[in-house]
Design a protein around this motif. Sequence first.
Motif, mmCIF file in Angstrom:
data_model
loop_
_atom_site.group_PDB
_atom_site.id
_atom_site.type_symbol
_atom_site.label_atom_id
_atom_site.label_comp_id
_atom_site.label_asym_id
_atom_site.label_seq_id
_atom_site.Cartn_x
_atom_site.Cartn_y
_atom_site.Cartn_z
ATOM 1 N N ASN A 98 -98.586 -71.304 29.811
ATOM 2 C CA ASN A 98 -98.305 -72.300 28.771
ATOM 3 C C ASN A 98 -97.302 -73.330 29.239
ATOM 4 N N LYS A 99 -96.332 -72.860 30.038
ATOM 5 C CA LYS A 99 -95.232 -73.737 30.450
ATOM 6 C C LYS A 99 -95.563 -74.550 31.690
ATOM 7 N N PHE A 100 -96.378 -73.975 32.588
ATOM 8 C CA PHE A 100 -96.667 -74.633 33.862
ATOM 9 C C PHE A 100 -98.175 -74.851 33.995
ATOM 10 N N PRO A 101 -98.571 -75.919 34.700
ATOM 11 C CA PRO A 101 -100.010 -76.228 34.796
ATOM 12 C C PRO A 101 -100.758 -75.339 35.786
ATOM 13 N N VAL A 102 -100.706 -74.038 35.549
ATOM 14 C CA VAL A 102 -101.344 -73.065 36.451
ATOM 15 C C VAL A 102 -102.838 -72.984 36.142
ATOM 16 N N ASN A 103 -103.657 -72.966 37.186
ATOM 17 C CA ASN A 103 -105.110 -72.893 37.030
ATOM 18 C C ASN A 103 -105.582 -71.446 37.113
ATOM 19 N N ILE A 104 -106.620 -71.119 36.366
ATOM 20 C CA ILE A 104 -107.098 -69.720 36.346
ATOM 21 C C ILE A 104 -107.850 -69.350 37.648
ATOM 22 N N GLN A 105 -108.400 -70.362 38.360
ATOM 23 C CA GLN A 105 -109.300 -70.064 39.482
ATOM 24 C C GLN A 105 -108.707 -69.140 40.559
ATOM 25 N N PRO A 106 -107.467 -69.420 41.064
ATOM 26 C CA PRO A 106 -106.948 -68.500 42.092
ATOM 27 C C PRO A 106 -106.776 -67.058 41.584
ATOM 28 N N PHE A 107 -106.527 -66.896 40.282
ATOM 29 C CA PHE A 107 -106.407 -65.540 39.719
ATOM 30 C C PHE A 107 -107.777 -64.848 39.775
ATOM 31 N N LYS A 108 -108.819 -65.599 39.390
ATOM 32 C CA LYS A 108 -110.179 -65.035 39.439
ATOM 33 C C LYS A 108 -110.549 -64.726 40.885
ATOM 34 N N ASP A 109 -110.154 -65.628 41.781
ATOM 35 C CA ASP A 109 -110.481 -65.419 43.198
ATOM 36 C C ASP A 109 -109.793 -64.166 43.743
ATOM 37 N N MET A 110 -108.576 -63.891 43.261
ATOM 38 C CA MET A 110 -107.902 -62.676 43.743
ATOM 39 C C MET A 110 -108.673 -61.425 43.313
ATOM 40 N N ILE A 111 -109.192 -61.445 42.078
ATOM 41 C CA ILE A 111 -110.001 -60.303 41.619
ATOM 42 C C ILE A 111 -111.254 -60.192 42.500
#
Length: 272
Positions: free
Chosen positions: A64-77
Motif C-alpha cells: 500500500n505504501k510503496f509501488p511494489v509489483n506483484i510479478q516478482p513475488f509470483k515469479d519467486m513462487i
Amino acid sequence: MTPERRRAIWAIYVWCRRTDELVDGPNAPHITPTALDRWEARLEDLFNGRPFDMLDAALANTVNKFPVNIQPFKDMIEGMRMDLRKSRYKNFDELYLYCYYVAGTVGLMSVPVMGIAPESLASTESVYNAALALGIANQLTNILRDVGEDAQRGRIYLPQDELAQEGLSDEDIFSGKVTDKWRNFMKKQIKRARMLFHEAEKGVKELNASSRWPVSASLMLYKQILDEIEANDYNNFTKRAYVSKAKKLIALPVAYVRSLVAPSTISSSHRN
Ligand SMILES: CC(C)=CCC/C(C)=C/CC/C(C)=C/CC/C(C)=C/COP(=O)(O)OP(=O)(O)O
C-alpha cells in the motif's frame, strides 16, 4: 534505512523466507504444486487488501505504501515450483532463470522500497538491472558455497555443459574430491559471479541515500564468500566458506564510506 523502509524490507523478507520454507523447511516433503497454488492465491488476496494472517498484513501494508509489483513475488513462487521438479541445469541459461526466480526477484521487490535517488540521472531500467544482478550474484555465490550440502540432497545447481567441458560429471561432485579440474571449473564460476557483483555495484550509488549503506554492506559481505571459497582451496564439498565476524565488522565502515558516493548528476559531470 528509514524506519518505514526498514519495516517494508522486513515484510518482504518474511514473505520470501516463508516461501522458501515451503520447499526447504520441515514441511517440505508434504509440499505439492497445489500447496504452492494456494500460497499464490494468498499472495493475490494480500495484494487486494485481504491478508490471511498478521505477517501477510505486514506485506499488505508495504504494498500500500510503496509501488511494489506483484510479478516478482509470483515469479519467486514459480522458482519454488521449478525447484520441486528439477535437480539439474543443462546450461547457464537454465541456471540463470532459476536464479532469477529465487533471488533476482528479491532485487526487483526491493528497489521500489529502497527508492532511486531523486537526483539520479540513471534510467530506472539500469537500476533494476543492477538490482537483478545483485540477486543473481548472491544466488550464484550461495550455490558455489553449498555444493557439498546440495549434493547430499541429490541436487547439483551447476551448469551441466560447463561441468562436462572441464571433464567433470555428477559422480565427481558426489565423490567430492578437489582436483585441478574442479579448481578450474570453480575459478570460472567465481569469475562470473564477481562480474555480476560488479554490475550490481554500479547501481548502488543511484539508490536513495539512506538505502545505499545496507545494500553496499550486504554486497561486500556476500562477495567475500567467494574469497573464502578460494582461501579454502575450492573445497566447497566439506568446508563451508564463511566471512569471519572481524571481516564483517571491517566491511561496515568501508561500505559506509562507499555509500557516500552520490549519483552522477549533470552538475557533477560538469565539475571535471
Ligand atoms: C543494487 C541495487 C540497485 C539494489 C539492491 C537490490 C537488492 C536488495 C538485491 C538483493 C537481493 C537478495 C538479497 C537476494 C537473495 C539471494 C540469496 C542468495 C538469498 C539466500 O537465500 P538462502 O539460500 O535461504 O540463504 P542461506 O542458505 O544463507 O540461508
